[in-house]
Enzyme design. Sequence first.
Site, PDB file in Angstrom:
ATOM      1  N   HIS A  12       1.966   5.324   5.596  1.00 43.92           N
ATOM      2  CA  HIS A  12       1.597   3.725   5.694  1.00 43.92           C
ATOM      3  C   HIS A  12       0.262   3.539   5.829  1.00 43.92           C
ATOM      4  O   HIS A  12      -0.411   2.750   5.239  1.00 43.92           O
ATOM      5  CB  HIS A  12       2.352   3.197   6.761  1.00 43.92           C
ATOM      6  CG  HIS A  12       2.150   1.808   6.981  1.00 43.92           C
ATOM      7  ND1 HIS A  12       2.961   0.689   6.836  1.00 43.92           N
ATOM      8  CD2 HIS A  12       0.783   0.822   7.715  1.00 43.92           C
ATOM      9  CE1 HIS A  12       2.218  -0.424   7.066  1.00 43.92           C
ATOM     10  NE2 HIS A  12       1.152  -0.221   7.776  1.00 43.92           N
ATOM     11  N   GLU A  13      -0.411   4.248   6.729  1.00 47.49           N
ATOM     12  CA  GLU A  13      -1.914   4.187   7.072  1.00 47.49           C
ATOM     13  C   GLU A  13      -2.817   4.555   5.987  1.00 47.49           C
ATOM     14  O   GLU A  13      -3.649   4.146   5.558  1.00 47.49           O
ATOM     15  CB  GLU A  13      -2.305   4.910   8.350  1.00 47.49           C
ATOM     16  CG  GLU A  13      -1.471   4.311   9.600  1.00 47.49           C
ATOM     17  CD  GLU A  13      -1.755   2.812   9.863  1.00 47.49           C
ATOM     18  OE1 GLU A  13      -2.552   2.045   9.267  1.00 47.49           O
ATOM     19  OE2 GLU A  13      -1.075   2.117  10.605  1.00 47.49           O
ATOM     20  N   HIS A  37      -6.750   1.610   0.005  1.00 50.70           N
ATOM     21  CA  HIS A  37      -7.107   0.230  -0.598  1.00 50.70           C
ATOM     22  C   HIS A  37      -8.733  -0.135  -0.468  1.00 50.70           C
ATOM     23  O   HIS A  37      -9.187  -0.722  -1.337  1.00 50.70           O
ATOM     24  CB  HIS A  37      -6.519  -0.877   0.548  1.00 50.70           C
ATOM     25  CG  HIS A  37      -6.197  -2.142  -0.098  1.00 50.70           C
ATOM     26  ND1 HIS A  37      -5.520  -3.147   0.494  1.00 50.70           N
ATOM     27  CD2 HIS A  37      -6.448  -2.573  -1.518  1.00 50.70           C
ATOM     28  CE1 HIS A  37      -5.711  -4.339  -0.378  1.00 50.70           C
ATOM     29  NE2 HIS A  37      -5.824  -3.921  -1.392  1.00 50.70           N
TER      30      HIS A  37
END
Length: 690
Positions: free
Chosen positions: A467-468, A474
């Site tokens: 997730h991180e 990004h």
Amino acid sequence: MTQNPLLAPISTLIDYSSVKPEHIEPAIAHLIAETRTAVERAADPGLPATWTAIVEPLEDASETLWRAWSVAGHLNAVVNTPELRAAYNQCLPLVTEFSTWVGLHTGLYTQYKRLQASEGFAQLPAVRQRIVDLALRDFRLSGVELVGEARDQYAEISDKQAQASQKFSENVLDSVDRWSLHVTDEARLAGLPADVVQAARSAAEEDQLPGWKLVLKMPCYLPVMQYAQDRTLRQELYRAYGTVASEHGDAALDNSPLIEQLLTLRSQEAALLGYGSFADLRLETRMADNADQVLDFLRELAQKAKPYAKRDLAELRSFALEKLGMQELEPWDMAFVSERLREERYAYSEEEIKQYFTEPQVLKGLFQVVEKLFNVNLRASNAPTWHSDAQAFDVIAADGAPLGTLYIDLYARQGKQSGAWVDSERNRRKVAQSIQTPVVYLTCNFSRAQNGKAALLTHDDVITLFHESGHALHALLSQVDDPAAAAFSSVEWDAIELPSQFMENFCWEWSVVQALSAHVDTGEPLPRALYDKLLAARNFQGGMQMLRQVEFSLFDMTIHHQAQGMSIQTVLDTLDLVRKEVAVLFPPSWHRFPHNFSHLFAGGYGAGYYSYKWAEVLSADAYAAFEEEAIVAPDGTRETLNAATGQRFLKEILAVGGARPAAESFYAFRGRQPSIDALLRHSGMTACDI
């Protein structure tokens, strides 16, 4: 000043090991003064209304300031000491006052309006036009059109909010750090995994105590709740964690008045800017149109999830009674009974699975996924870090070009904020003919290694890491050359979780799990039979889990969709009303969940917690493209690690950051508007038997 590591050129990496608390205030004060001068220069009405004359000099001056402040904030979160906290808190009002001053600067606002109205505006690249448009919106939301007493009041509110949020965060950290339970009877630890017992023993030895020391950090707290056979031990830790930073503990650490203060300040800010509530104000910068749309979305999810949650709870109660002899299922029994039911139903335990996920192998497997999907490599770097736990990696393109630097800090420890998060220290920027690459922090709170073996991660930990990593990618894989359009600068808050939740899906793919796993003793990957059990249990208790997130989101939106602040009792009453509407589980009356809800009161998610579910719709639908375009192997298995689809995701989602609205990026990737169907399917909520 020249020896101050926080004043290093923006083109170089920070030497964190040399940053001392006494460096922070001189550096921040100096950089604020420099940036203030640059703002005044940019606000000169005699300048031509061009990007080069107005915006570029501001970016040159401000990015060094915000890099230094980001470093100070990061160190304050991961290696907190009284001296560092004092230095950070000394600068917080300076930074807040400066930010407010910029937001209220009518001269600079006028310059951006001149630029937008100029003949040359239409010739600017679309991304720069968007940056100017967003800047003007943010000026208005920062109170620039306020006059007289209202301007002064806005500035005061901004300062008080920053101080209150920081104090809220400190109270949570201190409340968790100061609580411990000294256990001398080993029988009380029956059921706990060996590595947890060893960590508790080591903690006691550090305090020169016999026996074992239990704490509220997640690597200790969660295993106690899942595995401790001693029911009173579970109850003791549950109560301690459920009353963190509340009136049930040290009065100096009670977050009750801060919650009241923040809600009042937020409603006052909204009213000053002409909005009916803080939620209305916040939604000006979101994908969602208004609070009613968000509330309808959450209630639709609750309606679909509640039958599954009721079934989940009924199964737990039945199992607790029939197999464990529990007449009543108490809140501190939930995780324990859930784990026992999981073990019986799926014939595996989290402890068994954990033996296969060693931290080095999981990182190696994660990096392989990133390489295959996005054609980039992560290589260990010798860049200095802030703690021996932290690791640095260079992010390298296929042609060898540097793309960025990633710092990973995985383990829980004293003086480190709990939770998991990603932050950006420096954004990608085109400077002359060269590219300044981003610098990103990825922080988690996993259990550290014990007995000389590699650290072990639960599958939930692996999901958290993926997730991180989505957030980090990004920022790291951006192709946006202007920092003001970077992902963390301008992607709508309710879309920022799209890449992170998207990456979680790969943790369930057979080929990925094989790459991630190597048994701590034998080095063998996770066996197929055990993987099949893990996959079968993917949506175990899924109804209750979804309702829990909806409950938090509804609570958040409800308390912030008010014309004025609330007393702490009204806040708690509101939470009770939300639970009566959507929940199936109800904690004790003394439980103080809001007091530890740092996302809302210290983390920027106020009136935005719904973003997790909103973006989950986007991420599930995005991942469905990988499922639809999966590569079929000779043995019939489907491989979702499709490099072609990954490159399309990179091009349309990751690389564009905030250069265009998130809805446009999603449409460019998917070719249509998002659908809720994939989320319901991934959550196991498509059956007709409920």
